[in-house]
Write an enzyme that holds these catalytic residues in place. Structure first.
Site, PDB file in Angstrom:
ATOM      1  N   ARG A 100      42.415  30.915  21.726  1.00 50.89           N
ATOM      2  CA  ARG A 100      42.291  32.333  21.342  1.00 50.89           C
ATOM      3  C   ARG A 100      40.966  32.611  20.624  1.00 50.89           C
ATOM      4  O   ARG A 100      40.416  33.702  20.745  1.00 50.89           O
ATOM      5  CB  ARG A 100      43.492  32.722  20.471  1.00 50.89           C
ATOM      6  CG  ARG A 100      44.800  32.833  21.295  1.00 50.89           C
ATOM      7  CD  ARG A 100      46.018  32.747  20.382  1.00 50.89           C
ATOM      8  NE  ARG A 100      47.284  32.997  21.053  1.00 50.89           N
ATOM      9  CZ  ARG A 100      47.962  32.104  21.788  1.00 50.89           C
ATOM     10  NH1 ARG A 100      47.474  30.877  21.978  1.00 50.89           N
ATOM     11  NH2 ARG A 100      49.127  32.419  22.336  1.00 50.89           N
ATOM     12  N   GLN A 104      52.823  33.029  25.732  1.00 45.61           N
ATOM     13  CA  GLN A 104      51.754  33.219  26.721  1.00 45.61           C
ATOM     14  C   GLN A 104      51.904  34.557  27.420  1.00 45.61           C
ATOM     15  O   GLN A 104      50.919  35.270  27.640  1.00 45.61           O
ATOM     16  CB  GLN A 104      51.771  32.074  27.738  1.00 45.61           C
ATOM     17  CG  GLN A 104      51.374  30.743  27.125  1.00 45.61           C
ATOM     18  CD  GLN A 104      51.428  29.596  28.108  1.00 45.61           C
ATOM     19  OE1 GLN A 104      51.797  29.775  29.268  1.00 45.61           O
ATOM     20  NE2 GLN A 104      51.078  28.408  27.652  1.00 45.61           N
ATOM     21  N   ARG A 123      53.015  25.583  38.470  1.00 49.58           N
ATOM     22  CA  ARG A 123      53.669  26.353  37.403  1.00 49.58           C
ATOM     23  C   ARG A 123      53.746  27.842  37.732  1.00 49.58           C
ATOM     24  O   ARG A 123      52.883  28.389  38.399  1.00 49.58           O
ATOM     25  CB  ARG A 123      52.928  26.110  36.071  1.00 49.58           C
ATOM     26  CG  ARG A 123      53.002  24.643  35.670  1.00 49.58           C
ATOM     27  CD  ARG A 123      52.316  24.370  34.380  1.00 49.58           C
ATOM     28  NE  ARG A 123      52.990  24.998  33.255  1.00 49.58           N
ATOM     29  CZ  ARG A 123      52.534  24.988  32.009  1.00 49.58           C
ATOM     30  NH1 ARG A 123      51.396  24.384  31.741  1.00 49.58           N
ATOM     31  NH2 ARG A 123      53.203  25.568  31.051  1.00 49.58           N
ATOM     32  N   GLY A 135      47.776  25.722  30.982  1.00 50.27           N
ATOM     33  CA  GLY A 135      48.586  26.919  31.234  1.00 50.27           C
ATOM     34  C   GLY A 135      48.213  28.068  30.316  1.00 50.27           C
ATOM     35  O   GLY A 135      48.118  29.224  30.744  1.00 50.27           O
ATOM     36  N   ARG A 145      52.144  15.276  26.774  1.00 55.92           N
ATOM     37  CA  ARG A 145      53.150  15.070  25.716  1.00 55.92           C
ATOM     38  C   ARG A 145      54.208  14.034  26.128  1.00 55.92           C
ATOM     39  O   ARG A 145      54.773  13.370  25.277  1.00 55.92           O
ATOM     40  CB  ARG A 145      53.803  16.390  25.328  1.00 55.92           C
ATOM     41  CG  ARG A 145      52.802  17.379  24.741  1.00 55.92           C
ATOM     42  CD  ARG A 145      53.431  18.503  23.969  1.00 55.92           C
ATOM     43  NE  ARG A 145      52.552  19.655  23.901  1.00 55.92           N
ATOM     44  CZ  ARG A 145      51.496  19.766  23.096  1.00 55.92           C
ATOM     45  NH1 ARG A 145      51.193  18.810  22.250  1.00 55.92           N
ATOM     46  NH2 ARG A 145      50.739  20.851  23.129  1.00 55.92           N
ATOM     47  N   SER A 163      58.259  33.623  25.510  1.00 54.48           N
ATOM     48  CA  SER A 163      56.968  33.051  25.897  1.00 54.48           C
ATOM     49  C   SER A 163      55.821  33.754  25.193  1.00 54.48           C
ATOM     50  O   SER A 163      55.543  34.928  25.434  1.00 54.48           O
ATOM     51  CB  SER A 163      56.771  33.150  27.417  1.00 54.48           C
ATOM     52  OG  SER A 163      55.421  32.832  27.725  1.00 54.48           O
ATOM     53  N   ARG A 191      59.789  19.002  31.764  1.00 52.65           N
ATOM     54  CA  ARG A 191      59.865  18.058  30.634  1.00 52.65           C
ATOM     55  C   ARG A 191      61.278  17.599  30.344  1.00 52.65           C
ATOM     56  O   ARG A 191      61.466  16.492  29.834  1.00 52.65           O
ATOM     57  CB  ARG A 191      59.292  18.711  29.369  1.00 52.65           C
ATOM     58  CG  ARG A 191      57.826  18.626  29.301  1.00 52.65           C
ATOM     59  CD  ARG A 191      57.278  18.988  27.948  1.00 52.65           C
ATOM     60  NE  ARG A 191      55.832  18.905  28.049  1.00 52.65           N
ATOM     61  CZ  ARG A 191      54.974  19.667  27.382  1.00 52.65           C
ATOM     62  NH1 ARG A 191      55.408  20.575  26.532  1.00 52.65           N
ATOM     63  NH2 ARG A 191      53.685  19.513  27.540  1.00 52.65           N
ATOM     64  N   ASP A 229      57.242  22.666  22.282  1.00 52.07           N
ATOM     65  CA  ASP A 229      56.440  21.543  22.778  1.00 52.07           C
ATOM     66  C   ASP A 229      56.838  20.211  22.129  1.00 52.07           C
ATOM     67  O   ASP A 229      56.289  19.165  22.486  1.00 52.07           O
ATOM     68  CB  ASP A 229      54.948  21.810  22.521  1.00 52.07           C
ATOM     69  CG  ASP A 229      54.417  22.952  23.389  1.00 52.07           C
ATOM     70  OD1 ASP A 229      54.983  23.189  24.470  1.00 52.07           O
ATOM     71  OD2 ASP A 229      53.440  23.599  22.977  1.00 52.07           O
TER      72      ASP A 229
END
Ligand code: S3P
Length: 447
Positions: free
Chosen positions: A33, A176, A129, A101, A400, A174, A358, A327
């Site tokens: 950002r 995002q 995705r 992403g 991750r 989300s 995940r 996450d």
């Protein structure tokens, strides 16, 4: 292109006590950002502590491709000369975001309210995705695009010539999606409204305010947030000090909690309430985490976390907590594998659309190492207490998953191997050296 052509298998075995003081790299969300808002601000934004990992470097390249000047000085500071809201230029080539992403979805928001055509692509993980979650609201604002079926990358977007302000209720938790709509709202005349029923990380809102945008947030009695952004503000360049990423700090924190004899301090960790669900959960499990030196910088809380080994016990992690630790479930699953009894994690549907599925990757990795677990549609139960190890984990291009299972190796009876540690460079390039400095060891494995 930032995708990795060669995988690098790596193993970790039982570790002695981990000790020392460390600082993990800058927060990934704030780093992306900072570059993006710097590219839209007038003047020179100066960033210290920027995360110099592949995901963020792809955003830096993208901002350059859109016309901003982004350079790192000999003093280690990053300087972004912005173009003003509405000033982005049409790039001449394809913008490749690699594994990132956040980078690609937020940049789509930036482009949406300018009449420029941009083609986006990414690595073998990113092209799988879902982008529809961002394209749907941006299409309401007037964006046109051609994408692979299911709204997958590569895709070409043409931003709106006369963007329309919308009121958009984000259908999934989300940050995002919320951020893409707000960033599109910057170049849109009038007020863009985002309704967020479930609170997610609020860095975009905080930073927009910091750069001088007019943004108002109301939270009703049920916690539903209504965010109103006035379009076409003049953003002013800022000095930004990026705090350490709690999602990276999670790895030494869990490692110190589970390796007997450990005593590790992680310095300057971002303590934004929307990011600290893992700390809350570990404390409920009986972790010994001392929060010291709480302070504030740039409107965000930071603290040093002193973590000593403790006997953990299984807990039930409520679904409402998921957005504040989305996450961190892979590394929580590692703590759960060591904890006595059962840990149940709920509300995990968003885990299926991360850099990998995940939820499936964690369950498969645990099973490959003899840990008893059950995977549901949106939940995971881990029955902990003993980690046989000896397995190889498929990481599916997911940083991750790689870091989490290397840490599982520290407490396993036989070493744990991950099929590819190269992806760790997307978010935490110093992971191996930092963990080695605390006393851990890794072994290269022949491909
Ligand atoms: C991020 C939001 C989250 C998170 C990602 C970073 C951000 O994604 O998983 O690592 O910086 O906004 P979602 O918005 O898909 O939950």
């Amino acid at each position: 292109m930032a995708s990795h052509s060669k995988s690098r298998p790596l193993a970790a075995g039982k570790s002695g006590a981990l000790t020392g003081r460390v600082r993990v790299p800058g927060d990934k969300s704030i780093s992306h950002r900072s570059l993006m808002l710097g590219a839209l601000a007038l003047g020179e934004t100066v960033i210290s502590g920027l995360l110099e990992a592949e995901d963020v470097m792809n955003t830096a390249s993208a901002m350059r491709a859109l016309g901003a000047s982004v350079v790192k000085g000999d003093d280690g500071l990053w300087r972004v000369k912005g173009l003003g809201v509405g000033g982005l230029l049409e790039p001449t080539g394809v913008i490749d975001f690699g594994n990132a992403g956040t980078g690609v979805r937020l940049t789509m928001g930036l482009v949406a309210s300018q009449p420029i055509a941009v083609t986006f692509t990414g690595d073998a993980s990113l092209v799988k995705r879902p982008m529809g979650r961002v394209l749907d609201p941006l299409a309401e604002m007037g964006v046109e695009f051609i994408a692979r079926s299911g709204g997958r990358l590569p895709l070409t977007m043409r931003g709106a010539r006369t963007p329309l302000p919308v009121t958009y209720r984000v259908p999934m938790p989300s940050a995002q999606v919320k951020s893409a709509v707000l960033l599109a709202g910057l170049g849109t005349p009038g007020v863009t409204t985002v309704v967020e029923p479930i609170f997610t990380r609020d860095h975009t809102e905080r930073m927009l305010k910091g750069f001088g945008a007019h943004i108002e947030i109301d939270t009703d009695k049920d916690g539903v947030r209504t965010i109103r952004l006035e379009g076409r503000p003049e953003l002013k360049a800022q000095a930004i000090d990026v705090p350490s990423d709690p999602s990276s700090a999670a790895f030494p924190i869990v490692a110190a909690s589970i390796v007997p004899g450990s005593d590790v301090t992680v310095e300057g960790v971002l303590m934004n309430p929307a990011r600290i669900g893992l700390i809350e959960t570990l404390l409920e499990m009986g972790a010994n985490i001392e929060i010291v030196g709480e302070r504030e910088t740039g409107g965000e809380k930071l603290a040093d976390l002193r973590v000593r080994h403790a006997e953990l016990k299984g807990v039930n992690v409520p679904a409402e907590r998921a957005p504040s630790m989305i996450d961190e479930y892979p590394i929580l699953a590692v703590a759960a594998a060591v904890a006595a009894g059962e840990t149940r994690m709920n509300g995990l549907e968003e885990m299926r659309v991360k850099e990998s599925d995940r939820l499936a990757a964690v369950a498969a990795g645990l099973k490959a190492n003899g840990v008893d677990c059950t995977e549901g549609k949106d939940w995971l139960t881990v029955r902990g207490g003993f980690v046989p190890g000896g397995g190889t984990v498929a990481t599916h291009l997911d940083h991750r998953i790689a870091m989490s299972f290397l840490i599982l190796g520290f407490v396993a009876n036989s070493a744990v191997t991950v099929d590819d540690a190269a992806m760790i460079a997307t978010s935490f390039p110093t992971f191996e050296s930092l963990m080695t400095g605390l006393g851990a060891g890794f072994t290269e494995v022949e491909d």
